[in-house]
Design a protein around this motif. Structure first.
Motif, PDB file in Angstrom:
ATOM      1  N   ILE A 222      29.415  36.892 -11.108  1.00 61.01           N
ATOM      2  CA  ILE A 222      30.740  36.266 -11.182  1.00 61.01           C
ATOM      3  C   ILE A 222      31.117  35.637  -9.849  1.00 61.01           C
ATOM      4  N   ILE A 223      30.813  36.323  -8.771  1.00 66.79           N
ATOM      5  CA  ILE A 223      31.157  35.796  -7.445  1.00 66.79           C
ATOM      6  C   ILE A 223      30.317  34.558  -7.116  1.00 66.79           C
ATOM      7  N   LYS A 224      29.060  34.562  -7.528  1.00 69.84           N
ATOM      8  CA  LYS A 224      28.200  33.393  -7.293  1.00 69.84           C
ATOM      9  C   LYS A 224      28.728  32.164  -8.034  1.00 69.84           C
ATOM     10  N   GLU A 225      29.326  32.391  -9.205  1.00 68.92           N
ATOM     11  CA  GLU A 225      29.819  31.289 -10.027  1.00 68.92           C
ATOM     12  C   GLU A 225      31.282  30.955  -9.752  1.00 68.92           C
ATOM     13  N   TYR A 226      31.922  31.674  -8.842  1.00 65.49           N
ATOM     14  CA  TYR A 226      33.373  31.603  -8.662  1.00 65.49           C
ATOM     15  C   TYR A 226      33.830  30.240  -8.142  1.00 65.49           C
ATOM     16  N   THR A 227      34.802  29.654  -8.838  1.00 59.34           N
ATOM     17  CA  THR A 227      35.461  28.420  -8.364  1.00 59.34           C
ATOM     18  C   THR A 227      36.978  28.538  -8.420  1.00 59.34           C
ATOM     19  N   LYS A 228      37.474  29.492  -9.233  1.00 59.90           N
ATOM     20  CA  LYS A 228      38.908  29.677  -9.397  1.00 59.90           C
ATOM     21  C   LYS A 228      39.131  31.106  -9.908  1.00 59.90           C
ATOM     22  N   PRO A 229      40.381  31.603  -9.871  1.00 56.40           N
ATOM     23  CA  PRO A 229      40.646  32.955 -10.370  1.00 56.40           C
ATOM     24  C   PRO A 229      40.159  33.137 -11.811  1.00 56.40           C
ATOM     25  N   VAL A 230      39.535  34.283 -12.058  1.00 55.25           N
ATOM     26  CA  VAL A 230      38.975  34.579 -13.380  1.00 55.25           C
ATOM     27  C   VAL A 230      39.391  35.976 -13.820  1.00 55.25           C
ATOM     28  N   ALA A 231      39.201  36.234 -15.119  1.00 59.72           N
ATOM     29  CA  ALA A 231      39.467  37.556 -15.678  1.00 59.72           C
ATOM     30  C   ALA A 231      38.174  38.115 -16.240  1.00 59.72           C
ATOM     31  N   VAL A 232      38.073  39.443 -16.221  1.00 53.26           N
ATOM     32  CA  VAL A 232      36.872  40.111 -16.731  1.00 53.26           C
ATOM     33  C   VAL A 232      37.283  41.278 -17.616  1.00 53.26           C
ATOM     34  N   PHE A 233      36.729  41.314 -18.816  1.00 57.82           N
ATOM     35  CA  PHE A 233      36.888  42.471 -19.700  1.00 57.82           C
ATOM     36  C   PHE A 233      35.556  43.218 -19.705  1.00 57.82           C
ATOM     37  N   CYS A 234      35.529  44.367 -19.042  1.00 54.06           N
ATOM     38  CA  CYS A 234      34.353  45.240 -19.054  1.00 54.06           C
ATOM     39  C   CYS A 234      34.499  46.172 -20.258  1.00 54.06           C
ATOM     40  N   LEU A 235      33.474  46.253 -21.083  1.00 54.39           N
ATOM     41  CA  LEU A 235      33.600  47.018 -22.321  1.00 54.39           C
ATOM     42  C   LEU A 235      33.581  48.524 -22.124  1.00 54.39           C
ATOM     43  N   ASN A 236      33.444  48.985 -20.879  1.00 59.51           N
ATOM     44  CA  ASN A 236      33.783  50.379 -20.561  1.00 59.51           C
ATOM     45  C   ASN A 236      34.174  50.488 -19.098  1.00 59.51           C
ATOM     46  N   ASP A 237      34.787  51.595 -18.725  1.00 56.16           N
ATOM     47  CA  ASP A 237      35.306  51.763 -17.364  1.00 56.16           C
ATOM     48  C   ASP A 237      34.211  51.960 -16.333  1.00 56.16           C
ATOM     49  N   GLU A 238      33.081  52.547 -16.721  1.00 56.41           N
ATOM     50  CA  GLU A 238      31.991  52.757 -15.765  1.00 56.41           C
ATOM     51  C   GLU A 238      31.580  51.419 -15.155  1.00 56.41           C
ATOM     52  N   MET A 239      31.429  50.399 -15.987  1.00 54.81           N
ATOM     53  CA  MET A 239      31.053  49.082 -15.471  1.00 54.81           C
ATOM     54  C   MET A 239      32.173  48.481 -14.629  1.00 54.81           C
ATOM     55  N   ALA A 240      33.415  48.719 -15.039  1.00 52.79           N
ATOM     56  CA  ALA A 240      34.551  48.205 -14.271  1.00 52.79           C
ATOM     57  C   ALA A 240      34.583  48.819 -12.876  1.00 52.79           C
ATOM     58  N   ILE A 241      34.288  50.117 -12.782  1.00 51.52           N
ATOM     59  CA  ILE A 241      34.246  50.794 -11.477  1.00 51.52           C
ATOM     60  C   ILE A 241      33.123  50.199 -10.623  1.00 51.52           C
ATOM     61  N   GLY A 242      31.970  49.936 -11.236  1.00 55.06           N
ATOM     62  CA  GLY A 242      30.874  49.298 -10.508  1.00 55.06           C
ATOM     63  C   GLY A 242      31.282  47.941  -9.979  1.00 55.06           C
ATOM     64  N   MET A 243      32.056  47.195 -10.771  1.00 52.49           N
ATOM     65  CA  MET A 243      32.538  45.883 -10.352  1.00 52.49           C
ATOM     66  C   MET A 243      33.490  46.011  -9.164  1.00 52.49           C
ATOM     67  N   TYR A 244      34.394  46.986  -9.230  1.00 48.13           N
ATOM     68  CA  TYR A 244      35.285  47.260  -8.098  1.00 48.13           C
ATOM     69  C   TYR A 244      34.473  47.542  -6.837  1.00 48.13           C
ATOM     70  N   ASN A 245      33.460  48.375  -6.963  1.00 43.40           N
ATOM     71  CA  ASN A 245      32.648  48.762  -5.807  1.00 43.40           C
ATOM     72  C   ASN A 245      32.025  47.533  -5.139  1.00 43.40           C
ATOM     73  N   TYR A 246      31.494  46.645  -5.955  1.00 41.85           N
ATOM     74  CA  TYR A 246      30.833  45.458  -5.394  1.00 41.85           C
ATOM     75  C   TYR A 246      31.850  44.519  -4.756  1.00 41.85           C
ATOM     76  N   ILE A 247      32.949  44.259  -5.449  1.00 43.05           N
ATOM     77  CA  ILE A 247      33.947  43.307  -4.948  1.00 43.05           C
ATOM     78  C   ILE A 247      34.576  43.806  -3.653  1.00 43.05           C
ATOM     79  N   SER A 248      34.722  45.135  -3.522  1.00 41.64           N
ATOM     80  CA  SER A 248      35.354  45.700  -2.315  1.00 41.64           C
ATOM     81  C   SER A 248      34.560  45.385  -1.046  1.00 41.64           C
ATOM     82  N   LYS A 249      33.287  45.010  -1.194  1.00 39.53           N
ATOM     83  CA  LYS A 249      32.428  44.701  -0.043  1.00 39.53           C
ATOM     84  C   LYS A 249      32.394  43.205   0.253  1.00 39.53           C
TER      85      LYS A 249
END
Length: 322
Positions: A222-249
């Protein structure tokens, strides 16, 4: 190993008398029963569960079959099962892997709660035909010996997608679960249907695996493709937490550049910054209801299929896109 024959010999009574006493039968006097129990304790007698189950046609044990033990999801689910089962004198064992499937045909358990993709639907129907009592949490099966206790996956996914669209997002990613997952497929179908109602939405699917690494991998894309604000629906929280971890860096911020909604409301979501928006339901209630339904099936009481309702928990510090 000490047997009831050893107890009978030391007590000077018949084997049947020992059996009656150990099973609490009123056929044995209180004095004789007390004597037999004392000798059994002295000899460290342990009842033979296999023999007892053959005689009574029950083990008082229920099996919960899971695909795996990983992640933070299963704790409350299993606790709900245990709470309900213990009220009726049942014990719970948790199983995973194809080798554990034999517990059903070998009648090592009285019934099973299934949340395990290694069981095929055909296999479960075969066991049901043989009289085994089953509650499924991960598929739809029509058989008198099978009860369904399912999540309202579709309504949850619809809530998530509508929330993102109503906030003004016009590019939405969906991070899926495993292809074989009933819950993932139900959520994905509802997400696709929600997008079809809005022609202006740019919609992208990323294949995930219901774990943190797949969420991190999705965030990277998502970050590689980023051009404007986007939304993400992760179909479970485990993946959402992983996304938080990556974005925080990175220099990107959740709730400003990338808005995320998960599904399950696991405990970790309460500690994310900003607080993760997620689809909420009670895992404990889900497990408890599944156990209650199975006990009814075992007792040959009528049951109807059940659904666990879901709600949306809004995230905090969320910037709406206009």
């Amino acid at each position: 190993m000490v047997s009831i024959k050893d107890i009978a010999k030391k007590a000077g009574v018949s084997i049947s008398t020992v059996s009656y006493a150990l099973n609490g039968s009123p056929k044995v006097t209180a004095e004789t029963s007390a004597k037999i129990h004392a000798i059994a304790k002295e000899l460290n007698y342990i009842p033979n569960a296999a023999a007892r189950s053959l005689k009574k046609q029950e083990t008082k044990i229920i099996g919960a079959f899971l695909t795996n033990y990983s992640g933070a999801f299963y704790g409350q689910l299993l606790q709900g099962m245990q709470d309900s089962l213990s009220k009726d004198g049942y014990e719970l064992i948790v199983c995973s892997g194809k080798q554990s499937h034999r517990f059903l045909p070998e009648r090592m358990i009285d019934g099973a709660i299934i949340l395990d993709v290694t069981f095929s639907s055909e296999e479960l129907v075969k066991y049901a035909e043989l009289g085994h009592k089953l509650v499924v949490l991960d598929r739809e099966l029509d058989h008198p010996n099978i009860n369904q206790v399912l999540l309202h996956n579709r309504s949850g996914a619809t809530l998530a997608m509508d929330s993102l669209i109503e906030k003004g997002h016009n590019k939405i990613y969906v991070v899926t679960g495993p292809k074989f997952s009933y819950d993932s497929n139900q959520r994905l179908q509802a997400a696709r249907q929600a997008v079809e109602r809005y022609r202006h939405i740019e919609y992208v699917e990323i294949e995930g695996d219901f774990n943190k690494p797949s969420g991190e991998s999705a965030a990277e894309q998502i970050i590689k493709e980023y051009t404007k604000p986007v939304a993400v629906f992760c179909l479970n929280d485990e993946m959402a937490i992983g996304m938080y971890n990556y974005i925080s860096k990175t220099e990107f911020k959740v709730g400003e550049h990338i808005h995320i909604i998960g599904f399950d409301n696991i405990e970790l979501t309460q500690y994310t910054q900003p607080r993760l928006a997620t689809i909420d339901y009670s895992e404990r209630k889900w497990g408890a209801l599944a156990a209650e339904q199975l006990i009814k099936l075992i007792a040959n009481k009528p049951v109807v299929h059940e659904r666990i309702y879901v709600t949306l928990i809004e995230g905090k510090s969320v910037q709406e896109i206009r």
